[in-house]
Design a protein around this motif. Structure first.
Motif, PDB file in Angstrom:
ATOM      1  N   ASP A  35       0.824  -1.212   0.000  1.00 26.67           N
ATOM      2  CA  ASP A  35       0.000   0.000   0.000  1.00 26.67           C
ATOM      3  C   ASP A  35       0.868   1.276   0.000  1.00 26.67           C
ATOM      4  O   ASP A  35       0.430   2.327   0.436  1.00 26.67           O
ATOM      5  CB  ASP A  35      -0.938  -0.012   1.209  1.00 26.67           C
ATOM      6  CG  ASP A  35      -0.165  -0.007   2.521  1.00 26.67           C
ATOM      7  OD1 ASP A  35       1.027  -0.385   2.500  1.00 26.67           O
ATOM      8  OD2 ASP A  35      -0.743   0.399   3.536  1.00 26.67           O
ATOM      9  N   PHE A  36       2.085   1.149  -0.520  1.00 28.10           N
ATOM     10  CA  PHE A  36       3.004   2.289  -0.557  1.00 28.10           C
ATOM     11  C   PHE A  36       2.463   3.398  -1.464  1.00 28.10           C
ATOM     12  O   PHE A  36       1.927   3.124  -2.538  1.00 28.10           O
ATOM     13  CB  PHE A  36       4.381   1.844  -1.058  1.00 28.10           C
ATOM     14  CG  PHE A  36       5.346   2.988  -1.273  1.00 28.10           C
ATOM     15  CD1 PHE A  36       5.983   3.572  -0.205  1.00 28.10           C
ATOM     16  CD2 PHE A  36       5.577   3.491  -2.545  1.00 28.10           C
ATOM     17  CE1 PHE A  36       6.863   4.613  -0.395  1.00 28.10           C
ATOM     18  CE2 PHE A  36       6.452   4.528  -2.752  1.00 28.10           C
ATOM     19  CZ  PHE A  36       7.102   5.102  -1.675  1.00 28.10           C
ATOM     20  N   SER A  37       2.618   4.695  -1.029  1.00 22.71           N
ATOM     21  CA  SER A  37       2.193   5.844  -1.833  1.00 22.71           C
ATOM     22  C   SER A  37       3.187   6.985  -1.612  1.00 22.71           C
ATOM     23  O   SER A  37       3.624   7.243  -0.490  1.00 22.71           O
ATOM     24  CB  SER A  37       0.787   6.286  -1.422  1.00 22.71           C
ATOM     25  OG  SER A  37       0.483   7.482  -2.077  1.00 22.71           O
ATOM     26  N   SER A  39       2.577  10.084  -1.770  1.00 19.04           N
ATOM     27  CA  SER A  39       1.957  11.208  -1.063  1.00 19.04           C
ATOM     28  C   SER A  39       2.158  11.087   0.450  1.00 19.04           C
ATOM     29  O   SER A  39       2.110  12.081   1.175  1.00 19.04           O
ATOM     30  CB  SER A  39       0.468  11.286  -1.383  1.00 19.04           C
ATOM     31  OG  SER A  39      -0.163  10.081  -1.010  1.00 19.04           O
ATOM     32  N   LYS A  40       2.399   9.852   0.953  1.00 18.12           N
ATOM     33  CA  LYS A  40       2.620   9.652   2.383  1.00 18.12           C
ATOM     34  C   LYS A  40       4.064   9.925   2.795  1.00 18.12           C
ATOM     35  O   LYS A  40       4.364  10.101   3.962  1.00 18.12           O
ATOM     36  CB  LYS A  40       2.249   8.221   2.771  1.00 18.12           C
ATOM     37  CG  LYS A  40       0.787   7.905   2.596  1.00 18.12           C
ATOM     38  CD  LYS A  40       0.522   6.456   2.920  1.00 18.12           C
ATOM     39  CE  LYS A  40      -0.931   6.092   2.640  1.00 18.12           C
ATOM     40  NZ  LYS A  40      -1.175   4.661   2.839  1.00 18.12           N
ATOM     41  N   VAL A  41       4.958   9.968   1.800  1.00 13.90           N
ATOM     42  CA  VAL A  41       6.379  10.158   2.096  1.00 13.90           C
ATOM     43  C   VAL A  41       6.640  11.612   2.444  1.00 13.90           C
ATOM     44  O   VAL A  41       6.104  12.529   1.836  1.00 13.90           O
ATOM     45  CB  VAL A  41       7.234   9.741   0.874  1.00 13.90           C
ATOM     46  CG1 VAL A  41       8.707   9.983   1.136  1.00 13.90           C
ATOM     47  CG2 VAL A  41       6.981   8.296   0.532  1.00 13.90           C
ATOM     48  N   GLU A  42       7.487  11.839   3.414  1.00 17.41           N
ATOM     49  CA  GLU A  42       7.831  13.204   3.829  1.00 17.41           C
ATOM     50  C   GLU A  42       8.740  13.835   2.766  1.00 17.41           C
ATOM     51  O   GLU A  42       9.708  13.223   2.321  1.00 17.41           O
ATOM     52  CB  GLU A  42       8.565  13.151   5.171  1.00 17.41           C
ATOM     53  CG  GLU A  42       8.598  14.492   5.852  1.00 17.41           C
ATOM     54  CD  GLU A  42       9.160  14.382   7.263  1.00 17.41           C
ATOM     55  OE1 GLU A  42      10.029  15.197   7.572  1.00 17.41           O
ATOM     56  OE2 GLU A  42       8.735  13.480   8.002  1.00 17.41           O
TER      57      GLU A  42
END
Length: 199
Positions: A35-37, A39-42
């Motif tokens: 479920d990697f995205s 948009s969630k990465v800083e």
């Protein structure tokens, strides 16, 4: 196993297959969740939000090349021979040789807007510096009559004409003395001119 035409085709197939297997192994080693995205990465904060904004479109007429191209186009259009009477009238209007429509009787006299009609016609007050009688006075009266009837000159140009005659008569003072003598109004006019020259 698929059928190959020659050894090169088989070699390419085996390389692609090996690369596919290697990608699977690399992702397994990195432990990337399903479920990697992004948009969630800083973010790394390399660019600011202003850098990422879409630039506003610039006015194309503000460009130097556009202006030069426009001038070249106008030069080519204006210098060609007109095809018909309408084009000729347009060209003459742009050159200022024809009236602009709608026709205005006061068109082209913007500098004379604040000047009264009397200033154009009554120029006798400019003859104060000239003799009260004699040939110079008669000549200058004729000059003022001619200037007052001339609709093409501005008031400033009319005044300059009269000033030119005054300077001319001052320069020719010696010739006038020889021709008319130094009597009456002419004598005072000529001595006044000489005094003005010295000061």
């Amino acid at each position: 196993m698929p059928h190959f035409r020659d050894e090169d085709e088989e070699l390419l197939y085996r390389i692609e297959e090996a690369l596919d297997k290697r990608e699977i192994q690399i992702t397994q080693k990195l432990n990337i969740p399903e479920d990697f995205s992004f948009s969630k990465v800083e973010p790394l904060k390399i660019w600011s939000k202003e850098d990422l904004k879409k630039p506003e479109p610039q006015d194309p007429t503000d460009n130097l090349w556009y202006q030069l191209e426009r001038e070249e186009h106008e030069r080519l259009v204006n210098n060609r021979v007109p095809y018909n009477g309408f084009e000729e009238m347009i060209q003459l209007t742009k050159q200022g040789k024809m009236w602009h429509y709608p026709i205005d009787n006061e068109q082209g006299i913007e500098e004379e807007k604040d000047v009264s009609f009397a200033d154009h016609v009554f120029l006798d007050d400019l003859l104060k510096d000239f003799p009260k009688s004699g040939p110079i006075r008669k000549f200058m009266e004729q000059v003022t009559v001619g200037l007052s009837q001339n609709p093409h000159l501005t008031v400033k140009e009319k005044h300059e004409h009269i000033e030119w005659y005054k300077n001319y008569f001052q320069e020719k003072a010696m010739v006038l003395k020889d021709s008319f003598g130094e009597t009456g109004d002419l004598k005072t006019f000529l001595t006044q001119e000489n005094k003005e020259k010295k000061t």
